[in-house]
Motif scaffolding. Structure first.
Motif, mmCIF file in Angstrom:
data_model
loop_
_atom_site.group_PDB
_atom_site.id
_atom_site.type_symbol
_atom_site.label_atom_id
_atom_site.label_comp_id
_atom_site.label_asym_id
_atom_site.label_seq_id
_atom_site.Cartn_x
_atom_site.Cartn_y
_atom_site.Cartn_z
ATOM 1 N N VAL A 281 0.844 -1.199 0.000
ATOM 2 C CA VAL A 281 0.000 0.000 0.000
ATOM 3 C C VAL A 281 0.881 1.251 0.000
ATOM 4 N N GLU A 282 1.907 1.252 0.825
ATOM 5 C CA GLU A 282 2.831 2.385 0.880
ATOM 6 C C GLU A 282 3.534 2.590 -0.462
ATOM 7 N N ALA A 283 4.002 1.498 -1.063
ATOM 8 C CA ALA A 283 4.705 1.569 -2.338
ATOM 9 C C ALA A 283 3.789 2.043 -3.465
ATOM 10 N N LEU B 26 -8.103 2.660 -3.758
ATOM 11 C CA LEU B 26 -7.580 4.018 -3.753
ATOM 12 C C LEU B 26 -8.149 4.745 -4.964
ATOM 13 N N GLY B 27 -8.774 5.878 -4.737
ATOM 14 C CA GLY B 27 -9.288 6.703 -5.826
ATOM 15 C C GLY B 27 -8.200 7.666 -6.247
ATOM 16 N N ALA B 28 -7.467 7.307 -7.305
ATOM 17 C CA ALA B 28 -6.318 8.095 -7.749
ATOM 18 C C ALA B 28 -6.739 9.102 -8.816
ATOM 19 N N CYS B 29 -6.191 10.308 -8.712
ATOM 20 C CA CYS B 29 -6.524 11.362 -9.671
ATOM 21 C C CYS B 29 -5.271 12.141 -10.044
ATOM 22 N N ALA C 20 -16.948 12.537 -15.564
ATOM 23 C CA ALA C 20 -16.809 12.596 -14.104
ATOM 24 C C ALA C 20 -17.420 11.376 -13.427
ATOM 25 N N ALA C 21 -18.379 10.746 -14.094
ATOM 26 C CA ALA C 21 -19.028 9.566 -13.508
ATOM 27 C C ALA C 21 -18.062 8.389 -13.350
ATOM 28 N N VAL C 22 -16.965 8.375 -14.080
ATOM 29 C CA VAL C 22 -16.002 7.268 -13.978
ATOM 30 C C VAL C 22 -14.662 7.715 -13.388
ATOM 31 N N LEU C 23 -14.640 8.901 -12.802
ATOM 32 C CA LEU C 23 -13.435 9.388 -12.128
ATOM 33 C C LEU C 23 -13.623 9.221 -10.630
ATOM 34 N N PRO C 24 -12.595 9.068 -9.840
ATOM 35 C CA PRO C 24 -11.188 8.972 -10.205
ATOM 36 C C PRO C 24 -10.843 7.561 -10.676
ATOM 37 N N CYS C 25 -9.562 7.344 -11.016
ATOM 38 C CA CYS C 25 -9.080 6.015 -11.409
ATOM 39 C C CYS C 25 -9.005 5.151 -10.154
ATOM 40 N N ASN C 26 -9.682 4.027 -10.163
ATOM 41 C CA ASN C 26 -9.629 3.126 -9.011
ATOM 42 C C ASN C 26 -8.413 2.214 -9.103
ATOM 43 N N VAL C 27 -7.676 2.155 -8.008
ATOM 44 C CA VAL C 27 -6.529 1.262 -7.880
ATOM 45 C C VAL C 27 -6.778 0.424 -6.627
ATOM 46 N N VAL C 28 -6.782 -0.903 -6.782
ATOM 47 C CA VAL C 28 -7.056 -1.815 -5.675
ATOM 48 C C VAL C 28 -5.751 -2.492 -5.257
ATOM 49 N N VAL C 29 -5.504 -2.511 -3.954
ATOM 50 C CA VAL C 29 -4.369 -3.240 -3.393
ATOM 51 C C VAL C 29 -4.974 -4.325 -2.505
ATOM 52 N N ARG C 30 -4.647 -5.608 -2.824
ATOM 53 C CA ARG C 30 -5.273 -6.730 -2.120
ATOM 54 C C ARG C 30 -4.222 -7.757 -1.712
ATOM 55 N N ALA C 31 -4.254 -8.144 -0.446
ATOM 56 C CA ALA C 31 -3.349 -9.183 0.042
ATOM 57 C C ALA C 31 -3.770 -10.530 -0.531
ATOM 58 N N LEU C 32 -2.813 -11.251 -1.096
ATOM 59 C CA LEU C 32 -3.078 -12.614 -1.557
ATOM 60 C C LEU C 32 -2.671 -13.616 -0.487
ATOM 61 N N ASP C 33 -1.591 -13.293 0.218
ATOM 62 C CA ASP C 33 -1.141 -14.061 1.379
ATOM 63 C C ASP C 33 -0.203 -13.143 2.167
ATOM 64 N N GLU C 34 0.476 -13.679 3.161
ATOM 65 C CA GLU C 34 1.313 -12.843 4.044
ATOM 66 C C GLU C 34 2.392 -12.064 3.306
ATOM 67 N N GLY C 35 2.913 -12.618 2.213
ATOM 68 C CA GLY C 35 4.025 -11.969 1.533
ATOM 69 C C GLY C 35 3.782 -11.633 0.080
ATOM 70 N N THR C 36 2.518 -11.702 -0.368
ATOM 71 C CA THR C 36 2.204 -11.432 -1.773
ATOM 72 C C THR C 36 0.976 -10.527 -1.848
ATOM 73 N N THR C 37 1.090 -9.499 -2.666
ATOM 74 C CA THR C 37 0.005 -8.533 -2.806
ATOM 75 C C THR C 37 -0.266 -8.282 -4.282
ATOM 76 N N LEU C 38 -1.528 -8.186 -4.632
ATOM 77 C CA LEU C 38 -1.945 -7.881 -5.997
ATOM 78 C C LEU C 38 -2.368 -6.421 -6.063
ATOM 79 N N VAL C 39 -1.900 -5.737 -7.101
ATOM 80 C CA VAL C 39 -2.301 -4.352 -7.353
ATOM 81 C C VAL C 39 -3.014 -4.331 -8.701
ATOM 82 N N GLU C 40 -4.225 -3.792 -8.726
ATOM 83 C CA GLU C 40 -4.993 -3.693 -9.961
ATOM 84 C C GLU C 40 -5.514 -2.278 -10.121
#
Length: 133
Positions: free
Chosen positions: A18-20, A56-59, A75-95
């Protein structure tokens, strides 16, 4: 199956990811306007447990302004959505929602140029995340 996201899988913990992601988006000129903690929200509203994840609603203001100048309804589709999701303790998916998929909703050459810029910047942020490991 058609894809509507840009993604990167990171070998790092959820909190570190999330920080990165915030930093990588910032380097591309995006600020975070909104933040939705899905794990906490679904626990509170439905009493269900899901993996840690945040939307995260990124703009990038210049891109948003350019798109709104072409078509205020974007404006109806703003901001750009970015999802950060834990897959397990040491792996994270960013979409991130792919701006090209968004353009399936609008047939406007000027908006396509804005979407291409946004996509390039989102891809650069995702690439930076995988390169710094």
């Amino acid at each position: 199956m058609a894809t509507f996201t840009l993604s990167a899988t990171l070998p790092r913990s959820y909190d570190d990811a999330v920080e990165a992601v915030r930093a990588a988006l910032g380097e591309q000129g995006f600020g975070i306007l909104t933040e939705i903690d899905l794990k906490a929200t679904l626990k509170t509203k439905l009493d269900v447990d899901v993996a840690p994840q945040v939307i995260l609603g990124a703009c990038r203001p210049a891109l948003a302004h350019e798109a709104l100048s072409v078509d205020p309804s974007i404006a109806a589709v703003l901001p750009c959505n970015v999802v950060v999701r834990a897959l397990d303790e040491g792996t994270t998916l960013v979409e991130a929602f792919d701006p090209d998929a968004m353009m399936g909703l609008a047939d406007n050459a000027a908006l396509h140029a804005v979407a291409a810029d946004a996509k390039q910047r989102l891809n650069a942020a995702l690439a930076a995340l995988t390169q710094e490991i």
